[in-house]
Design a protein around this motif. Structure first.
Motif, PDB file in Angstrom:
ATOM      1  N   LEU A 156       5.154 -14.056  19.458  1.00  0.00           N
ATOM      2  CA  LEU A 156       4.845 -14.056  18.019  1.00  0.00           C
ATOM      3  C   LEU A 156       4.882 -12.643  17.457  1.00  0.00           C
ATOM      4  N   PHE A 157       5.590 -12.459  16.330  1.00  0.00           N
ATOM      5  CA  PHE A 157       5.547 -11.205  15.577  1.00  0.00           C
ATOM      6  C   PHE A 157       4.353 -11.253  14.622  1.00  0.00           C
ATOM      7  N   LEU A 158       3.714 -10.102  14.392  1.00  0.00           N
ATOM      8  CA  LEU A 158       2.715 -10.015  13.336  1.00  0.00           C
ATOM      9  C   LEU A 158       3.409  -9.501  12.084  1.00  0.00           C
ATOM     10  N   LYS A 159       3.151 -10.135  10.941  1.00  0.00           N
ATOM     11  CA  LYS A 159       3.892  -9.825   9.707  1.00  0.00           C
ATOM     12  C   LYS A 159       3.679  -8.387   9.260  1.00  0.00           C
ATOM     13  N   GLU A 160       2.422  -8.020   9.033  1.00  0.00           N
ATOM     14  CA  GLU A 160       2.135  -6.730   8.396  1.00  0.00           C
ATOM     15  C   GLU A 160       2.214  -5.568   9.385  1.00  0.00           C
ATOM     16  N   LYS A 161       1.783  -5.808  10.609  1.00  0.00           N
ATOM     17  CA  LYS A 161       1.771  -4.734  11.597  1.00  0.00           C
ATOM     18  C   LYS A 161       2.991  -4.853  12.498  1.00  0.00           C
ATOM     19  N   ASN A 162       3.421  -3.735  13.043  1.00  0.00           N
ATOM     20  CA  ASN A 162       4.578  -3.754  13.945  1.00  0.00           C
ATOM     21  C   ASN A 162       4.102  -4.078  15.363  1.00  0.00           C
ATOM     22  N   LEU A 163       3.504  -5.261  15.493  1.00  0.00           N
ATOM     23  CA  LEU A 163       2.923  -5.680  16.775  1.00  0.00           C
ATOM     24  C   LEU A 163       3.565  -6.992  17.223  1.00  0.00           C
ATOM     25  N   LEU A 164       3.488  -7.231  18.526  1.00  0.00           N
ATOM     26  CA  LEU A 164       4.033  -8.457  19.113  1.00  0.00           C
ATOM     27  C   LEU A 164       2.991  -9.025  20.071  1.00  0.00           C
ATOM     28  N   VAL A 165       2.817 -10.345  20.042  1.00  0.00           N
ATOM     29  CA  VAL A 165       1.899 -11.001  20.981  1.00  0.00           C
ATOM     30  C   VAL A 165       2.728 -11.929  21.858  1.00  0.00           C
ATOM     31  N   THR A 166       2.517 -11.882  23.165  1.00  0.00           N
ATOM     32  CA  THR A 166       3.243 -12.767  24.085  1.00  0.00           C
ATOM     33  C   THR A 166       2.254 -13.428  25.037  1.00  0.00           C
ATOM     34  N   LYS A 174      -0.570 -10.868  26.114  1.00  0.00           N
ATOM     35  CA  LYS A 174      -0.365  -9.418  25.996  1.00  0.00           C
ATOM     36  C   LYS A 174      -0.036  -9.027  24.558  1.00  0.00           C
ATOM     37  N   TRP A 175      -0.588  -7.877  24.162  1.00  0.00           N
ATOM     38  CA  TRP A 175      -0.323  -7.298  22.843  1.00  0.00           C
ATOM     39  C   TRP A 175       0.553  -6.063  23.033  1.00  0.00           C
ATOM     40  N   TRP A 176       1.641  -5.991  22.259  1.00  0.00           N
ATOM     41  CA  TRP A 176       2.593  -4.880  22.396  1.00  0.00           C
ATOM     42  C   TRP A 176       2.680  -4.116  21.080  1.00  0.00           C
ATOM     43  N   ASP A 177       2.639  -2.794  21.168  1.00  0.00           N
ATOM     44  CA  ASP A 177       2.883  -1.941  20.007  1.00  0.00           C
ATOM     45  C   ASP A 177       4.373  -1.633  20.006  1.00  0.00           C
ATOM     46  N   LEU A 178       5.098  -2.118  18.989  1.00  0.00           N
ATOM     47  CA  LEU A 178       6.560  -1.974  18.997  1.00  0.00           C
ATOM     48  C   LEU A 178       7.006  -0.580  18.561  1.00  0.00           C
ATOM     49  N   ASP A 179       6.093   0.211  17.972  1.00  0.00           N
ATOM     50  CA  ASP A 179       6.454   1.594  17.633  1.00  0.00           C
ATOM     51  C   ASP A 179       6.602   2.427  18.896  1.00  0.00           C
ATOM     52  N   THR A 180       5.679   2.213  19.828  1.00  0.00           N
ATOM     53  CA  THR A 180       5.724   2.981  21.080  1.00  0.00           C
ATOM     54  C   THR A 180       6.260   2.149  22.252  1.00  0.00           C
ATOM     55  N   GLN A 181       6.505   0.861  22.023  1.00  0.00           N
ATOM     56  CA  GLN A 181       7.048  -0.070  23.022  1.00  0.00           C
ATOM     57  C   GLN A 181       6.213  -0.104  24.304  1.00  0.00           C
ATOM     58  N   HIS A 182       4.925  -0.291  24.126  1.00  0.00           N
ATOM     59  CA  HIS A 182       4.086  -0.446  25.319  1.00  0.00           C
ATOM     60  C   HIS A 182       3.016  -1.505  25.066  1.00  0.00           C
ATOM     61  N   CYS A 183       2.502  -2.043  26.170  1.00  0.00           N
ATOM     62  CA  CYS A 183       1.438  -3.051  26.088  1.00  0.00           C
ATOM     63  C   CYS A 183       0.109  -2.314  25.982  1.00  0.00           C
ATOM     64  N   MET A 197       0.480 -20.607  21.693  1.00  0.00           N
ATOM     65  CA  MET A 197      -0.501 -19.910  20.847  1.00  0.00           C
ATOM     66  C   MET A 197       0.014 -19.878  19.414  1.00  0.00           C
ATOM     67  N   ALA A 198      -0.898 -19.624  18.477  1.00  0.00           N
ATOM     68  CA  ALA A 198      -0.526 -19.571  17.060  1.00  0.00           C
ATOM     69  C   ALA A 198      -1.474 -18.620  16.345  1.00  0.00           C
ATOM     70  N   LEU A 199      -0.961 -17.991  15.269  1.00  0.00           N
ATOM     71  CA  LEU A 199      -1.775 -17.102  14.438  1.00  0.00           C
ATOM     72  C   LEU A 199      -2.200 -17.863  13.183  1.00  0.00           C
ATOM     73  N   LEU A 200      -3.488 -17.751  12.829  1.00  0.00           N
ATOM     74  CA  LEU A 200      -4.031 -18.479  11.680  1.00  0.00           C
ATOM     75  C   LEU A 200      -4.726 -17.520  10.724  1.00  0.00           C
ATOM     76  N   SER A 201      -5.098 -18.044   9.549  1.00  0.00           N
ATOM     77  CA  SER A 201      -5.912 -17.335   8.557  1.00  0.00           C
ATOM     78  C   SER A 201      -5.387 -15.929   8.282  1.00  0.00           C
ATOM     79  N   GLU A 202      -4.128 -15.871   7.874  1.00  0.00           N
ATOM     80  CA  GLU A 202      -3.449 -14.605   7.559  1.00  0.00           C
ATOM     81  C   GLU A 202      -3.564 -13.602   8.708  1.00  0.00           C
ATOM     82  N   GLU A 203      -3.320 -14.104   9.898  1.00  0.00           N
ATOM     83  CA  GLU A 203      -3.265 -13.301  11.132  1.00  0.00           C
ATOM     84  C   GLU A 203      -4.595 -12.642  11.501  1.00  0.00           C
TER      85      GLU A 203
END
Length: 939
Positions: A156-166, A174-183, A197-203
């Motif tokens: 899942l991509f997070l809309k506002e933040k440059n983050l990824l959840v897998t 795991k939560w990944w910061d895509l700016d620095t490409q690390h978990c 998994m799913a994101l709710l209530s505006e993430e």
């Protein structure tokens, strides 16, 4: 040398009998400006788009060979990303149905796909435990993320933040910061695999589904939200104190790895659980696009639907609760009630309804229609798509089934096939129905209910069909009326085989009751009608010592071959039923056999994976062939020839020559066991049925098949496959850590590198020739004509350096890095000099800079230690910086100009430019309807 025997090639003609494969998910797609009407489903290697209103197939997105394993529509609804079993991802344009982009990076099946909210990036997860982020616009891979230890189940991509959840089957989220490409964070609060998994209530909420009946809910607090130092770090859960929410008491459930660093970005705390009614694992968990509705299902036939309250609705509920609390306090004559009245988790995420499907659910998709109805499409295990509507305005919302797509296929595996004598009709029968198909249109023209069918035949005249069933019955159907005419109890066990007699007066059946029974057709007078109808009369019986698996007549009707459970084939005389031959040699029972048109050969196929060719005069074994990697399920001769087809549990169909004992060709297409096949009486068509629920039609072409060429093509295919399985090239200076290059070495990247090498070789040769030519001209004192290379002439007399650029531009964007990675360093100096020349001219700056920076990265040590390249790099530095600055200025000027034009048009027309036309149209429609209702009310 004499002419070798010619064979004609059989090619795939069609795939039919399949509504949807249960391998990947189902997704709503927008076609012709409509949402909620069209659904995309996997269909073996293709993707079908069905119109749920009409029950028609409107679009086929054609794949190659590999089975579809994942689907994801883009946010703009114009594209569909499709993941395949071999790890490839193709992006299709839904308007044209063509594949626009192909990504190769994974080494195993793609299991999860997700676009970001703008549709510019695509993230994929795979069975190879790796996650890859792709740039859809540039058509290239960005980076590979490693960290999970098992199959990725959701990304899942997070809309506002440059983050990824897998999440994966290794129990971790795991939560990944895509700016620095690390978990930067790992949630370890699950005891078993995390299936969704799913994101709710505006993430601000994460909900995860595991192998139990709990849906765990986590509160998310981002860095931007933690402003006041006096405020507690995490938001207090709205449901943490409620009796309904399950408290998290186990110490390991709140355990988080790398505790302090990640709290700079996001804080994640468990607030409770929502209990599902299903006791098994979560199969699919998802929300609609608005995030208002959440649904999930397990391995059963029930879809559980929940609604998620918005902030406004929560406030309203809280106010109501406060009023009640005050009222109660007044009645009890107490002081003012406590202020911290909170909603329980169950009140925030409310159960709406349960949807009971007609069979096990494999996946679903939700969409909220403009009318306020929730549309749900379910892909079922038994080759069915169901669409349900949920009216949310009702007091007790109940799901109503509005459409069901079933006509295009059987509910279970097809176990028997037959062709009509005119080659036009195809019969297929499964555990619940018999279907008759038109071969040319592939439309189902008759569907008749039956018992579990095992064998079948068309009665001469093609007006009736006979089905042999698992319960030992023979069922006679009339095709004109589609009705069951007669049912006979033929055998005490399953009727395994049925064969029409060559004189067409009767047929023979073999069953699990150790009997072979002979039947004749007869016309009997029906009590209800004046006309006579066809019936079957039992005339003779042959009692044997073992179960009968297969029976076949010889073409002259003198001999009858019977395959028995003791691994032998017994041959009897038809007239006297006396024993003639015993064919023994198979190690496991013979499941299928056939006798050729002239009665000289009998071929047997067995569960021991071998096919044996026997002479029918003396019963001698001519040759034993290792035919398939699993049991041989069906075997049939091509009419009027000694060629025959075999079908195996290894999902392959093979053609053989019984005279030369040679394998002619393999028909690959099915993805699972092939149960049966049938050849048309003229030998032009083969139809096959498989465990993947599909029926496939193969057509004989006029193209001759040369065995040597076929073997060569097979060797090439094996080589290409071995290249993909080789170790990936190592990038100098790159650590095998969390991140890596997105692409992988394939035969295409190797070919692209070879084309670049050939172009540089041609450039070198031409430059050497030019130098030599100039020397000759100088010596002669006059201009001598220079011979132009035919390749350069074909490109319109371009220069050798321009030719290298043309070749370079033709390399696919997604394959560029991998192609440069396998390019030997000896070609790099020439390439760098050419890059300098190209960049000075100002052509393709973006592509050249990307290639230049990648070459500098992977060959840094060799380039910096080479004195010859110092001046080249210096020149490149100057030209690149100046040209990139120019390109950036032009781009900035254009963007500013477009924004100015946008403001001008908006001011002039007083409309919002680029607004979604469909939303405005729907809004107008709603207003018009409201107006009409008011007018009617007044009237």
């Amino acid at each position: 040398m004499g002419l070798t025997r010619q064979y004609l090639r059989y090619e795939p003609a069609a795939l039919f009998g399949l509504v949807a494969s249960a391998r990947a998910g189902v997704a709503f797609v927008a076609l012709r400006g409509e949402r909620g009407r069209y659904v995309a489903v996997p269909a073996c290697e293709h993707v079908f788009v069905w119109d749920t209103r009409k029950g028609e197939k409107v679009l086929i997105l054609k794949g190659l060979k590999q089975e579809v394993s994942c689907l994801c529509p883009s946010p703009d609804a114009l594209h569909l990303a499709v993941g395949y079993e071999d790890g490839a991802i193709r992006v299709f344009n839904l308007l044209s149905g063509e594949s626009t982009v192909t990504f190769n990076g994974h080494r195993a099946a793609v299991t999860a796909l997700q676009y970001d909210h703008l549709g510019g990036r695509l993230v994929s997860g795979s069975k190879d435990t790796e996650v890859i982020v792709w740039d859809v616009i540039n058509e290239s891979g960005l980076y590979r993320l490693r960290g999970h230890k098992d199959v990725i189940t959701e990304v899942l991509f997070l809309k506002e933040k440059n983050l990824l959840v897998t999440c994966a089957k290794d129990t971790l989220v795991k939560w990944w910061d895509l700016d620095t490409q690390h978990c930067f964070k790992t949630l370890v609060g699950h005891r078993a695999e995390v299936w969704g998994m799913a994101l709710l209530s505006e993430e601000t909420r994460l909900i995860t589904g595991s192998a139990d009946s709990e849906l765990r809910v986590w509160d998310l607090t981002y860095l931007q939200e933690v402003k006041d130092p006096d405020e507690p770090e995490s938001k207090k859960s709205k449901g943490s104190s409620s009796p309904g929410a399950e408290e998290n008491t186990e110490e390991d459930e709140t355990l988080e790895l790398d505790e302090h660093p990640e709290e700079r970005i996001v804080k994640c705390s468990k607030v409770g659980s929502i209990m599902r009614e299903g006791r098994d694992r979560v199969v699919t968990l998802g929300t609609d696009r608005t995030g208002k509705f959440l649904a999930c299902h397990g391995t059963d036939a029930v879809l559980e639907v929940f609604s998620v309250l918005s902030e406004e609705e929560i406030q309203k509920k809280l106010e109501k609760k406060m009023k009640k609390a005050r009222k109660k306090a007044k009645q009890n004559s107490k002081e003012e009630p406590e202020r911290n009245v909170e909603l329980s988790l169950q009140e925030e995420i409310q159960r709406v309804t349960n949807v009971k499907a007609s069979s096990k659910i494999k996946s679903f998709d939700l969409i909220l229609s403009p009318k306020g109805e929730l549309k749900m499409v379910l892909l079922l295990q038994n080759n069915v798509i169901e669409l349900y509507n949920l009216d949310l305005s009702a007091q007790v919302p109940q799901a109503v089934r509005v459409s069901r797509i079933t006509i295009g296929g059987h509910r279970s595996d097809v176990r028997t096939l037959a062709f009509s004598s005119d080659n036009i009709a195809i019969l297929s029968a499964a555990a619940e129905s018999v279907k008759i198909w038109n071969r040319s249109t592939l439309q189902c023209i008759r569907t008749m209910e039956c018992e579990y069918a095992l064998c079948s035949l068309f009665v001469p005249g093609d007006r009736q069909v006979i089905i042999g069933t698992k319960t030992g019955k023979l069922q006679l159907y009339d095709l004109a009326s589609g009705s069951l005419m007669e049912t006979l109890d033929a055998h005490d066990g399953a009727v395994w085989s049925i064969a029409l007699s060559p004189d067409q007066h009767g047929f023979v059946t073999g069953g699990a009751d150790k009997c072979v029974k002979f039947w004749e057709f007869e016309l009997v007078k029906d009590e209800s009608s004046v006309q006579k109808r066809l019936s079957m009369k039992h005339v003779r019986i042959l009692q044997l010592d073992e179960d009968v698996l297969c029976v076949r007549y010889s073409p002259n009707q003198k001999l009858l071959a019977v395959s028995l459970l003791d691994c032998t084939v017994k041959v009897f005389y038809v007239d006297t039923l006396k024993f003639f031959l015993s064919l023994y040699g198979h190690k496991l029972p013979v499941l299928c056999m056939d006798i050729c048109y002239d009665g000289t050969l009998i071929v047997t196929g067995s569960a021991d994976r071998n096919v044996k060719i026997w002479g029918l005069d003396f019963g001698d074994c001519h040759r034993s062939l290792f035919a398939h990697d699993d049991s041989v399920m069906y075997l049939q001769f091509v009419p009027k020839s000694h060629l025959f087809f075999t079908a195996g549990k290894d999902s392959k169909i093979k053609q053989w020559d019984a005279d030369k004992f040679e394998h002619i060709q393999t028909l690959e297409g099915h993805h699972q066991e092939v149960w049966c096949l049938a050849l048309s009486p003229n030998g032009d068509y083969v139809v096959s049925a498989s465990h993947d629920k599909s029926l496939r039609l193969w057509e004989r072409t006029r193209e001759p098949l040369i065995l040597e060429e076929e073997r060569e093509m097979q060797r090439e295919a094996e080589y290409e496959e071995s290249v993909a399985k080789e170790e990936q090239p190592v990038v100098a200076g790159e650590r095998q850590g969390e991140t890596g290059l997105a692409g992988k070495k394939t035969i295409e990247t190797i070919k692209a590198a070879e084309r670049i090498m050939e172009a540089i070789e041609l450039y070198r040769e031409e430059m050497a020739k030019l130098k030599e030519h100039n020397a000759i001209c100088k010596a002669a004192g006059k201009e001598v004509p220079f011979p132009v290379n035919p390749i350069l002439r074909a490109y319109g007399n371009i220069t050798p350096s321009a030719y290298v650029l043309e070749v370079f531009k033709k390399v696919k964007s997604s394959e560029l890095e991998e192609s440069l990675l396998v390019l030997p360093f000896s070609y790099v100096p020439d390439l760098l000099r050419l890059f300098n020349e190209y960049i000075q001219l100002g052509s393709d700056i973006e592509l050249l800079c990307r290639a230049l920076l990648f070459l500098l990265k992977i060959h840094f040590g060799q380039i910096t230690s080479n004195q010859m390249l110092v001046t080249v790099i210096e020149n490149l530095k100057k030209t690149t910086i100046s040209r990139v600055s120019e390109a950036r200025d032009v781009l900035g000027f254009n963007v500013a100009g477009l924004q100015f034009l946008k403001r001008e048009i908006e001011a002039k027309d007083e409309v919002t430019f680029f607004a979604d036309a469909t939303e405005r149209f729907e809004e107008k429609k709603r207003k018009r309807k409201k107006k009409e209702k008011m007018v009617l009310a007044v009237l």
